[in-house]
Design an enzyme around this catalytic site. Sequence first.
Site, short mmCIF file in Angstrom:
data_model
loop_
_atom_site.label_atom_id
_atom_site.label_comp_id
_atom_site.label_asym_id
_atom_site.label_seq_id
_atom_site.Cartn_x
_atom_site.Cartn_y
_atom_site.Cartn_z
CD GLU A 153 -4.70 -9.28 3.37
OE1 GLU A 153 -4.95 -8.17 3.89
OE2 GLU A 153 -3.81 -9.45 2.52
CD GLN A 155 -1.71 -8.78 5.56
OE1 GLN A 155 -0.88 -8.44 4.72
NE2 GLN A 155 -2.32 -7.91 6.33
CG HIS A 169 -1.98 -1.07 1.15
ND1 HIS A 169 -2.95 -1.13 0.17
CD2 HIS A 169 -2.20 -2.15 1.95
CE1 HIS A 169 -3.73 -2.18 0.36
NE2 HIS A 169 -3.29 -2.83 1.44
CG ASP A 173 -8.05 -6.19 2.94
OD1 ASP A 173 -8.85 -5.36 2.47
OD2 ASP A 173 -6.82 -6.10 2.77
#
Length: 260
Positions: A150, A148, A46, A176
């Site tokens: 999510e 991750q 990001h 998320d």
Amino acid sequence: MENAAKFRAKLQRGVICLGSAVTFSDPTISEALASILDFVWIDAEHGPLTIQAIQGHIMATKGSDAAPIVRVPWNDPVLIKPVLDAGAAGIIAPMVCTAEEAHRLVTACLYPPDGIRGFGPRRPSIYGQLPSQEVCKTANAVIMPIPQIEHITAVNNIDAILDVPGVAAILIGPNDLAGSMGYPGEPSHPEVQKAVDAVIAAGKRKKIYVGMGVTDDPKSAEPLIQKGVSWLCIPPDFMLLLQTAQRFATAIRAYASAKK
């Protein structure tokens, strides 16, 4: 790779490790944070970070005990390889939902026969000064592949993901995850928290280190530690900057207004 080994050793000793996400391109951010924290989470998913900026952040941790962990934009060996060759201690891959995807991450991080990583460890080999065999052996022992978690699909597959050989830790992404469960923007929703708790419990059961972010209130770390989270991300660089500036500005303006 030295800091990767230090980070693993801390987790093995039961130390609660703290880090912060880095999004600014200036490596002095990581240099400053590395003097306080156990890891810096260099966010190339990001954050607007080039490979040159990522390498600068990794270099800024040298001489500290902080592990430079990089979140790549996607679980892709093409994206992972140059980051490892720049000296990352670990790779966070976003949106890992299945055991197959976790295996893809692990193999991208490890040299043969354990993985598919191509040989070209520019910085980890001290620019070719270390024996190649030593570099490969050490890297495979200490580099941390971190899926991750999510998405609700990942929660449903969590045992299979954790059983993938080589997975060193996991990171929970509640925002998320909330969106995938139909609760966008509601990571504190009871159903989302129930899923988060299930992942933490699975990590504890499988003896895989679980990481998660905390809010701007340090006390938000306490229930996570009690549940078994062992590495925690405090607010990212820009939030730390703004919160401190806001605290000073609010206090000084209140005083100035009262003096009128």
